[in-house]
Motif scaffolding. Structure first.
Motif, PDB file in Angstrom:
ATOM      1  N   UNK A 220      -2.119 -20.495   4.181  1.00 22.86           N
ATOM      2  CA  UNK A 220      -0.993 -20.310   4.311  1.00 22.86           C
ATOM      3  C   UNK A 220       0.117 -19.381   3.415  1.00 22.86           C
ATOM      4  N   UNK A 221      -0.570 -18.594   2.316  1.00 22.58           N
ATOM      5  CA  UNK A 221      -0.135 -18.186   0.947  1.00 22.58           C
ATOM      6  C   UNK A 221      -0.773 -16.644   1.111  1.00 22.58           C
ATOM      7  N   UNK A 222      -1.938 -16.705   1.393  1.00 25.93           N
ATOM      8  CA  UNK A 222      -2.826 -14.991   1.145  1.00 25.93           C
ATOM      9  C   UNK A 222      -2.188 -14.275   2.708  1.00 25.93           C
ATOM     10  N   UNK A 223      -1.811 -12.932   2.055  1.00 24.47           N
ATOM     11  CA  UNK A 223      -2.042 -12.079   3.045  1.00 24.47           C
ATOM     12  C   UNK A 223      -3.942 -12.069   4.143  1.00 24.47           C
ATOM     13  N   UNK A 224      -4.569 -11.918   3.229  1.00 23.80           N
ATOM     14  CA  UNK A 224      -6.036 -12.023   3.640  1.00 23.80           C
ATOM     15  C   UNK A 224      -7.211 -13.244   3.498  1.00 23.80           C
ATOM     16  N   UNK A 225      -6.696 -14.316   3.668  1.00 24.43           N
ATOM     17  CA  UNK A 225      -7.561 -15.886   3.408  1.00 24.43           C
ATOM     18  C   UNK A 225      -9.039 -15.621   3.039  1.00 24.43           C
ATOM     19  N   UNK A 226      -9.949 -14.407   4.084  1.00 16.72           N
ATOM     20  CA  UNK A 226     -11.193 -14.486   2.702  1.00 16.72           C
ATOM     21  C   UNK A 226     -11.160 -13.146   1.891  1.00 16.72           C
ATOM     22  N   UNK A 227     -10.291 -12.662   1.628  1.00 20.17           N
ATOM     23  CA  UNK A 227     -10.487 -12.480   0.008  1.00 20.17           C
ATOM     24  C   UNK A 227      -9.148 -12.491  -0.404  1.00 20.17           C
ATOM     25  N   UNK A 228      -8.671 -13.529  -0.977  1.00 16.74           N
ATOM     26  CA  UNK A 228      -7.695 -14.057  -1.667  1.00 16.74           C
ATOM     27  C   UNK A 228      -7.059 -13.107  -2.860  1.00 16.74           C
ATOM     28  N   UNK A 229      -6.195 -12.949  -3.524  1.00 14.67           N
ATOM     29  CA  UNK A 229      -5.571 -11.987  -4.264  1.00 14.67           C
ATOM     30  C   UNK A 229      -4.782 -13.181  -5.213  1.00 14.67           C
ATOM     31  N   UNK A 230      -4.271 -13.862  -4.541  1.00 16.25           N
ATOM     32  CA  UNK A 230      -3.358 -15.087  -5.601  1.00 16.25           C
ATOM     33  C   UNK A 230      -3.631 -15.762  -5.999  1.00 16.25           C
ATOM     34  N   UNK A 231      -4.457 -17.032  -5.124  1.00 12.83           N
ATOM     35  CA  UNK A 231      -5.316 -17.879  -5.337  1.00 12.83           C
ATOM     36  C   UNK A 231      -6.922 -18.208  -5.619  1.00 12.83           C
ATOM     37  N   UNK A 232      -7.686 -17.892  -6.310  1.00 17.05           N
ATOM     38  CA  UNK A 232      -8.285 -17.209  -6.764  1.00 17.05           C
ATOM     39  C   UNK A 232      -9.755 -17.818  -7.806  1.00 17.05           C
ATOM     40  N   UNK A 233     -10.570 -17.864  -7.785  1.00 14.34           N
ATOM     41  CA  UNK A 233     -11.719 -18.619  -8.053  1.00 14.34           C
ATOM     42  C   UNK A 233     -12.540 -17.696  -8.851  1.00 14.34           C
ATOM     43  N   UNK A 234     -12.665 -18.428 -10.232  1.00 14.54           N
ATOM     44  CA  UNK A 234     -13.376 -17.766 -11.425  1.00 14.54           C
ATOM     45  C   UNK A 234     -14.753 -18.544 -11.180  1.00 14.54           C
ATOM     46  N   UNK A 235     -15.901 -16.945 -10.435  1.00 18.17           N
ATOM     47  CA  UNK A 235     -17.236 -17.925 -10.121  1.00 18.17           C
ATOM     48  C   UNK A 235     -17.964 -19.559 -11.323  1.00 18.17           C
ATOM     49  N   UNK A 236     -18.031 -19.732 -10.864  1.00 19.87           N
ATOM     50  CA  UNK A 236     -18.315 -20.794 -11.758  1.00 19.87           C
ATOM     51  C   UNK A 236     -18.030 -21.378 -13.212  1.00 19.87           C
ATOM     52  N   UNK A 237     -16.156 -21.254 -12.798  1.00 22.40           N
ATOM     53  CA  UNK A 237     -15.271 -22.271 -13.554  1.00 22.40           C
ATOM     54  C   UNK A 237     -14.183 -22.816 -12.977  1.00 22.40           C
ATOM     55  N   UNK A 238     -13.780 -22.521 -11.708  1.00 17.25           N
ATOM     56  CA  UNK A 238     -12.437 -23.523 -11.537  1.00 17.25           C
ATOM     57  C   UNK A 238     -11.583 -22.291 -11.201  1.00 17.25           C
ATOM     58  N   UNK A 239     -10.328 -22.686 -10.286  1.00 18.29           N
ATOM     59  CA  UNK A 239      -8.966 -22.229  -9.514  1.00 18.29           C
ATOM     60  C   UNK A 239      -8.135 -22.174 -10.301  1.00 18.29           C
ATOM     61  N   UNK A 240      -7.189 -20.534 -10.002  1.00 16.11           N
ATOM     62  CA  UNK A 240      -5.956 -20.142 -11.243  1.00 16.11           C
ATOM     63  C   UNK A 240      -4.883 -19.959  -9.951  1.00 16.11           C
ATOM     64  N   UNK A 241      -3.573 -20.181 -10.034  1.00 14.77           N
ATOM     65  CA  UNK A 241      -2.748 -19.480  -9.295  1.00 14.77           C
ATOM     66  C   UNK A 241      -2.371 -18.109 -10.055  1.00 14.77           C
ATOM     67  N   UNK A 242      -2.646 -16.725  -9.429  1.00 15.12           N
ATOM     68  CA  UNK A 242      -2.250 -15.333 -10.624  1.00 15.12           C
ATOM     69  C   UNK A 242      -1.123 -15.032 -10.576  1.00 15.12           C
TER      70      UNK A 242
END
Length: 252
Positions: A220-242
């Motif tokens: 819904x929010x990403x321009x390219x969901x497969x390459x997120x720039x807003x809701x990102x994953x920090x590998x092995x740690x979790x997610x954050x909204x940037x």
């Protein structure tokens, strides 16, 4: 909450009667039932429901096929019932718009507990079900607690997500997860923490649940969901909204 309006969609009359019986014992009396997906679509166009229990294996269109059509008219929680127990089937149910997936045979008391939990979150948050509709600019700008992330805005009071100026339908739990992240910009959360804060349960019952809802937010929010720039994953740690400078707008 016992005034909640519930729709049961199942062609097995014995299951419908069982669910009605246990719900009546819990004080839920506003219950309708239909046997097919097509009848469910018509019912949701004619009446506003607070929760839908949707069987997967229905005559004609399956519950999985029908769910997206229901999402065009309602944001009410949808609980799938199914004899299919694979992770793929469960993920498919979440992906098309379901909030929960319960396998048959099921414990009636567990089903009621899950219904009550969904209604508590949904009605407690929205104050009741409303049909999806376009909001005018005056409605949008006049609401309180608007979280502005540039490409998208979340209006807490209206329960609405706007992306590039357009209202985007958003199921209840997807919206609640996005709202929680909006309230905590640039903060990293593990999947377990998100599950505890948003689902209200300390134990992560299904490792895929949070991931599926994260994916639905990105769609819904990403321009390219497969390459997120807003809701990102920090590998092995979790997610954050940037966001460099997120804004929260209060009433003047």
């Amino acid at each position: 909450m016992n005034d909640a309006s519930i729709l049961l969609v199942d062609d097995e009359q014995s299951i419908v009667e069982l669910i009605k019986t246990v719900l009546h014992k819990e004080g839920y009396t506003h219950i309708d039932s239909v046997r097919t997906g097509e009848e469910a679509i018509v019912a949701c166009q004619a009446k506003i429901y607070d929760l839908i229990v949707l069987d997967v294996m229905l005559p004609g269109r399956s519950g999985i096929e029908v769910c997206p059509f229901l999402r065009e008219t309602t944001n009410a929680p949808i609980l799938f019932l199914s004899a299919r127990i694979s992770d793929f089937d469960k993920l498919t149910g979440f992906a098309v718009g379901g909030e929960d997936y319960i396998t048959k045979p099921f414990n009636p008391l567990e089903l009621v507990a899950r219904i009550r939990s969904q209604l508590r979150r949904y009605l407690g948050y929205t104050g009741g079900a409303e049909p999806l509709k376009e909001a005018s600019k005056d409605q949008w700008s006049g609401r309180t607690n608007l979280y502005d992330y540039g490409r998208f805005q979340v209006n807490e009071a209206a329960g609405e997500l706007r992306v590039e100026g357009d209202i985007v339908p958003c199921p209840a739990l997807v919206f609640q997860l996005l709202l929680f992240l909006c309230k905590n910009p640039n903060r990293l959360f593990t999947k377990s923490e998100l599950y505890e804060y948003v689902w209200g349960e300390e134990t992560l019952s299904d490792d895929n649940t949070v991931m599926v809802h994260i994916h639905r937010i990105r769609e819904r929010i990403e321009l390219e969901p497969s390459r997120p720039t807003l809701l990102v994953n920090v590998r092995g740690l979790g997610y954050k909204l940037v966001h460099e400078n997120p804004r929260r707008i209060y009433p003047t």
